[in-house]
Write a protein that holds these residues in place. Structure first.
Motif, PDB file in Angstrom:
ATOM      1  N   VAL A  31     -79.465  -4.433  -9.692  1.00 55.30           N
ATOM      2  CA  VAL A  31     -79.135  -3.070  -9.280  1.00 55.30           C
ATOM      3  C   VAL A  31     -78.233  -3.098  -8.049  1.00 55.30           C
ATOM      4  CG1 VAL A  31     -80.084  -0.910  -8.407  1.00 55.30           C
ATOM      5  CG2 VAL A  31     -81.217  -2.096 -10.279  1.00 55.30           C
ATOM      6  N   GLN A  32     -78.559  -3.948  -7.076  1.00 53.31           N
ATOM      7  CA  GLN A  32     -77.721  -4.031  -5.883  1.00 53.31           C
ATOM      8  C   GLN A  32     -76.318  -4.540  -6.220  1.00 53.31           C
ATOM      9  OE1 GLN A  32     -79.476  -6.137  -2.615  1.00 53.31           O
ATOM     10  NE2 GLN A  32     -81.422  -5.037  -2.739  1.00 53.31           N
ATOM     11  N   ARG A  33     -76.237  -5.505  -7.123  1.00 52.29           N
ATOM     12  CA  ARG A  33     -74.913  -6.010  -7.502  1.00 52.29           C
ATOM     13  C   ARG A  33     -74.075  -4.928  -8.187  1.00 52.29           C
ATOM     14  NH1 ARG A  33     -75.738 -11.359 -10.816  1.00 52.29           N
ATOM     15  NH2 ARG A  33     -77.936 -10.819 -10.868  1.00 52.29           N
ATOM     16  N   LEU A  34     -74.719  -4.136  -9.057  1.00 51.28           N
ATOM     17  CA  LEU A  34     -73.983  -3.069  -9.730  1.00 51.28           C
ATOM     18  C   LEU A  34     -73.520  -2.008  -8.739  1.00 51.28           C
ATOM     19  CD1 LEU A  34     -76.151  -2.626 -12.948  1.00 51.28           C
ATOM     20  CD2 LEU A  34     -73.875  -3.610 -12.794  1.00 51.28           C
ATOM     21  N   VAL A  35     -74.398  -1.626  -7.803  1.00 46.98           N
ATOM     22  CA  VAL A  35     -74.027  -0.606  -6.818  1.00 46.98           C
ATOM     23  C   VAL A  35     -72.901  -1.117  -5.927  1.00 46.98           C
ATOM     24  CG1 VAL A  35     -74.849   0.719  -4.837  1.00 46.98           C
ATOM     25  CG2 VAL A  35     -76.274   0.511  -6.862  1.00 46.98           C
ATOM     26  N   LEU A  36     -72.989  -2.374  -5.493  1.00 48.41           N
ATOM     27  CA  LEU A  36     -71.923  -2.944  -4.661  1.00 48.41           C
ATOM     28  C   LEU A  36     -70.607  -3.017  -5.433  1.00 48.41           C
ATOM     29  CD1 LEU A  36     -73.790  -5.814  -2.777  1.00 48.41           C
ATOM     30  CD2 LEU A  36     -72.901  -3.690  -1.812  1.00 48.41           C
ATOM     31  N   ALA A  37     -70.675  -3.386  -6.704  1.00 51.01           N
ATOM     32  CA  ALA A  37     -69.452  -3.448  -7.507  1.00 51.01           C
ATOM     33  C   ALA A  37     -68.815  -2.067  -7.642  1.00 51.01           C
ATOM     34  CB  ALA A  37     -69.756  -4.037  -8.888  1.00 51.01           C
ATOM     35  N   VAL A  38     -69.662  -1.048  -7.886  1.00 55.93           N
ATOM     36  CA  VAL A  38     -69.137   0.319  -7.986  1.00 55.93           C
ATOM     37  C   VAL A  38     -68.532   0.752  -6.655  1.00 55.93           C
ATOM     38  CG1 VAL A  38     -69.805   2.732  -8.286  1.00 55.93           C
ATOM     39  CG2 VAL A  38     -70.656   1.009  -9.864  1.00 55.93           C
ATOM     40  N   ALA A  39     -69.244   0.453  -5.541  1.00 55.10           N
ATOM     41  CA  ALA A  39     -68.751   0.869  -4.221  1.00 55.10           C
ATOM     42  C   ALA A  39     -67.420   0.204  -3.889  1.00 55.10           C
ATOM     43  CB  ALA A  39     -69.797   0.544  -3.158  1.00 55.10           C
ATOM     44  N   VAL A  40     -67.306  -1.102  -4.170  1.00 55.61           N
ATOM     45  CA  VAL A  40     -66.049  -1.802  -3.868  1.00 55.61           C
ATOM     46  C   VAL A  40     -64.913  -1.273  -4.733  1.00 55.61           C
ATOM     47  CG1 VAL A  40     -64.896  -4.040  -3.989  1.00 55.61           C
ATOM     48  CG2 VAL A  40     -67.190  -3.881  -3.025  1.00 55.61           C
ATOM     49  N   THR A  41     -65.191  -1.078  -6.024  1.00 53.07           N
ATOM     50  CA  THR A  41     -64.152  -0.562  -6.920  1.00 53.07           C
ATOM     51  C   THR A  41     -63.702   0.827  -6.499  1.00 53.07           C
ATOM     52  OG1 THR A  41     -65.085  -1.856  -8.740  1.00 53.07           O
ATOM     53  CG2 THR A  41     -63.581  -0.067  -9.309  1.00 53.07           C
ATOM     54  N   MET A  42     -64.667   1.704  -6.190  1.00 52.57           N
ATOM     55  CA  MET A  42     -64.321   3.054  -5.772  1.00 52.57           C
ATOM     56  C   MET A  42     -63.575   3.037  -4.436  1.00 52.57           C
ATOM     57  SD  MET A  42     -65.006   5.264  -8.020  1.00 52.57           S
ATOM     58  CE  MET A  42     -64.712   6.691  -6.978  1.00 52.57           C
ATOM     59  N   SER A  43     -63.925   2.112  -3.543  1.00 51.97           N
ATOM     60  CA  SER A  43     -63.214   2.024  -2.264  1.00 51.97           C
ATOM     61  C   SER A  43     -61.748   1.683  -2.492  1.00 51.97           C
ATOM     62  CB  SER A  43     -63.870   0.974  -1.367  1.00 51.97           C
ATOM     63  OG  SER A  43     -65.198   1.327  -1.046  1.00 51.97           O
ATOM     64  N   VAL A  44     -61.493   0.737  -3.400  1.00 55.13           N
ATOM     65  CA  VAL A  44     -60.106   0.369  -3.688  1.00 55.13           C
ATOM     66  C   VAL A  44     -59.351   1.545  -4.305  1.00 55.13           C
ATOM     67  CG1 VAL A  44     -58.640  -1.162  -5.056  1.00 55.13           C
ATOM     68  CG2 VAL A  44     -60.670  -2.072  -3.920  1.00 55.13           C
ATOM     69  N   VAL A  45     -59.992   2.213  -5.284  1.00 50.95           N
ATOM     70  CA  VAL A  45     -59.337   3.349  -5.947  1.00 50.95           C
ATOM     71  C   VAL A  45     -59.077   4.480  -4.961  1.00 50.95           C
ATOM     72  CG1 VAL A  45     -59.636   5.120  -7.716  1.00 50.95           C
ATOM     73  CG2 VAL A  45     -60.270   2.765  -8.209  1.00 50.95           C
ATOM     74  N   LEU A  46     -60.087   4.803  -4.131  1.00 52.11           N
ATOM     75  CA  LEU A  46     -59.925   5.895  -3.172  1.00 52.11           C
ATOM     76  C   LEU A  46     -58.881   5.555  -2.112  1.00 52.11           C
ATOM     77  CD1 LEU A  46     -63.652   6.946  -2.703  1.00 52.11           C
ATOM     78  CD2 LEU A  46     -61.861   8.257  -3.838  1.00 52.11           C
ATOM     79  N   SER A  47     -58.849   4.283  -1.693  1.00 53.74           N
ATOM     80  CA  SER A  47     -57.831   3.886  -0.718  1.00 53.74           C
ATOM     81  C   SER A  47     -56.427   4.061  -1.300  1.00 53.74           C
ATOM     82  CB  SER A  47     -58.047   2.442  -0.294  1.00 53.74           C
ATOM     83  OG  SER A  47     -59.293   2.286   0.349  1.00 53.74           O
ATOM     84  N   GLY A  48     -56.250   3.642  -2.551  1.00 54.56           N
ATOM     85  CA  GLY A  48     -54.949   3.815  -3.187  1.00 54.56           C
ATOM     86  C   GLY A  48     -54.569   5.276  -3.348  1.00 54.56           C
ATOM     87  N   ALA A  49     -55.543   6.101  -3.807  1.00 59.45           N
ATOM     88  CA  ALA A  49     -55.259   7.525  -3.989  1.00 59.45           C
ATOM     89  C   ALA A  49     -54.978   8.206  -2.652  1.00 59.45           C
ATOM     90  CB  ALA A  49     -56.441   8.200  -4.686  1.00 59.45           C
ATOM     91  N   THR A  50     -55.768   7.852  -1.612  1.00 52.87           N
ATOM     92  CA  THR A  50     -55.544   8.438  -0.290  1.00 52.87           C
ATOM     93  C   THR A  50     -54.174   8.057   0.260  1.00 52.87           C
ATOM     94  OG1 THR A  50     -57.924   8.413   0.185  1.00 52.87           O
ATOM     95  CG2 THR A  50     -56.430   8.533   2.071  1.00 52.87           C
ATOM     96  N   GLY A  51     -53.814   6.784   0.118  1.00 54.85           N
ATOM     97  CA  GLY A  51     -52.511   6.348   0.585  1.00 54.85           C
ATOM     98  C   GLY A  51     -51.367   7.045  -0.145  1.00 54.85           C
ATOM     99  N   LEU A  52     -51.525   7.246  -1.458  1.00 56.51           N
ATOM    100  CA  LEU A  52     -50.480   7.913  -2.234  1.00 56.51           C
ATOM    101  C   LEU A  52     -50.314   9.366  -1.797  1.00 56.51           C
ATOM    102  CD1 LEU A  52     -48.432   7.909  -4.550  1.00 56.51           C
ATOM    103  CD2 LEU A  52     -50.321   8.475  -6.113  1.00 56.51           C
ATOM    104  N   VAL A  53     -51.454  10.077  -1.651  1.00 53.77           N
ATOM    105  CA  VAL A  53     -51.386  11.484  -1.228  1.00 53.77           C
ATOM    106  C   VAL A  53     -50.768  11.591   0.160  1.00 53.77           C
ATOM    107  CG1 VAL A  53     -52.775  13.505  -0.640  1.00 53.77           C
ATOM    108  CG2 VAL A  53     -53.289  12.203  -2.701  1.00 53.77           C
ATOM    109  N   TYR A  54     -51.222  10.726   1.077  1.00 54.87           N
ATOM    110  CA  TYR A  54     -50.689  10.770   2.448  1.00 54.87           C
ATOM    111  C   TYR A  54     -49.186  10.479   2.450  1.00 54.87           C
ATOM    112  CZ  TYR A  54     -49.957   9.650   7.353  1.00 54.87           C
ATOM    113  OH  TYR A  54     -49.473   9.629   8.633  1.00 54.87           O
ATOM    114  N   TRP A  55     -48.761   9.493   1.682  1.00 52.96           N
ATOM    115  CA  TRP A  55     -47.336   9.145   1.649  1.00 52.96           C
ATOM    116  C   TRP A  55     -46.502  10.286   1.090  1.00 52.96           C
ATOM    117  CZ3 TRP A  55     -44.175   8.446  -2.723  1.00 52.96           C
ATOM    118  CH2 TRP A  55     -42.891   7.993  -2.431  1.00 52.96           C
ATOM    119  N   ARG A  56     -46.986  10.961   0.039  1.00 49.10           N
ATOM    120  CA  ARG A  56     -46.228  12.061  -0.546  1.00 49.10           C
ATOM    121  C   ARG A  56     -46.101  13.229   0.428  1.00 49.10           C
ATOM    122  NH1 ARG A  56     -42.617  11.728  -3.728  1.00 49.10           N
ATOM    123  NH2 ARG A  56     -42.948  13.907  -4.344  1.00 49.10           N
TER     124      ARG A  56
END
Length: 293
Positions: A31-56
């Motif tokens: 369970v901890q591995r799955l939650v950490l995997a989701v958190a890391v993946t979402m962090s990468v996706v959110l960082s990319g989306a945030t950077g794109l919105v900020y840049w635009r």
């Protein structure tokens, strides 16, 4: 004599041959591995989306600010050529420098502040046009500017350096507000995604935990045990449950055959042993000679 080759760096490995970091990761609960995997993946996706919105948004604000600065610079140059009084809209500033970089005329906002460095002045004197920002987005600074500087030849053939500047306060404030909102939204989204991942992992692994508890009961001596497998669906866990129930049935059948074999063997051995014991009892009932025995 040649120098020895440099040592090759290596990653520390666990006793089993795996890298230590991987070993620690695999020792975590699923369970901890799955939650950490989701958190890391979402962090990468959110960082990319945030950077794109900020840049635009930053790009759009910069385009508008550059257009306003180009318009103000054009008006400033026209006023210089026409010999009119220099001015500009709210939030604008200007400096007129001679060829040595001394301030000849300036608006009140930048009268005592040199906007160009010696290197900038030298570049403009050689025909370059300088465009740059003064002050950063952080920390807060009410006097951030975007400037444009170029050399101008006046009607009397005198050359000066005209510096047009616009305040970046509204642009910087909008970007700071955008960063704060994006950070809050990304944080809440990450928390929500981690919670949903945790609940989903727990729901998916609950049948496995039930199987484990029933298997522990079997290890404690329970007989005729079957795992509670739902019959209304067919997925990986239900197929695992059916396989384990089939295995339990096979183990019980093998144990039953073993009990029957032991019972039959003890029955077959009981009669000759009883006869042998009776003969020994009679022989030991009183002293007898060797011939009698």
């Amino acid at each position: 004599m040649s120098a020895p080759p440099p040592a090759t760096p290596h990653v520390a490995a666990a006793p089993g041959g795996r890298p230590r970091g991987l070993g620690r990761w695999q020792r975590l609960p699923i369970v901890q591995r799955l939650v950490l995997a989701v958190a890391v993946t979402m962090s990468v996706v959110l960082s990319g989306a945030t950077g794109l919105v900020y840049w635009r948004v930053q790009h759009a604000l910069d385009e508008q600010l550059d257009a306003d600065l180009a318009t103000y610079n054009h008006d400033l140059l026209n006023d210089l050529h026409a010999g009119r009084k220099l001015g500009g809209p709210d939030g604008s500033a200007y400096q007129i420098l001679d060829s040595h970089g001394r301030i000849v005329e300036a608006s009140s906002l930048v009268r005592s502040k040199q906007l160009l460095s010696p290197a900038d002045i030298a570049s403009v004197t050689h025909g370059a046009t300088i465009r740059r920002d003064i002050g950063g987005l952080l920390p807060l600074d009410p006097h951030t500017l975007r400037i444009k500087a170029q050399q101008v030849q006046l009607p009397e053939r005198r050359r000066v350096i005209a510096v047009a500047a616009l305040r970046r306060g509204h642009r910087d404030e909008a970007l700071r507000e955008l960063l704060a909102q994006l950070a809050i939204a990304a944080g809440l989204t990450l928390i929500a995604a981690s919670y949903v991942g945790y609940r989903t992992a727990r729901a998916a692994l609950d049948p496995v935990e039930r199987y484990r508890r029933h298997a522990a009961s079997l290890a404690d001596g329970a007989y005729g045990l079957r795992l509670p497998v739902p019959e209304d669906r067919d997925d990986e866990l239900t197929r695992l449950g059916h396989t384990l129930n089939h295995m339990l049935a096979s183990l019980e059948a093998a144990a039953e055959r073993e009990r029957r074999f032991l019972a039959d063997a003890s029955h077959e051995l009981r009669t000759p042993l009883s006869l042998l014991r009776a003969e020994l009892d009679v022989a030991l009932h009183r002293p007898r000679s060797t011939t009698e025995l």
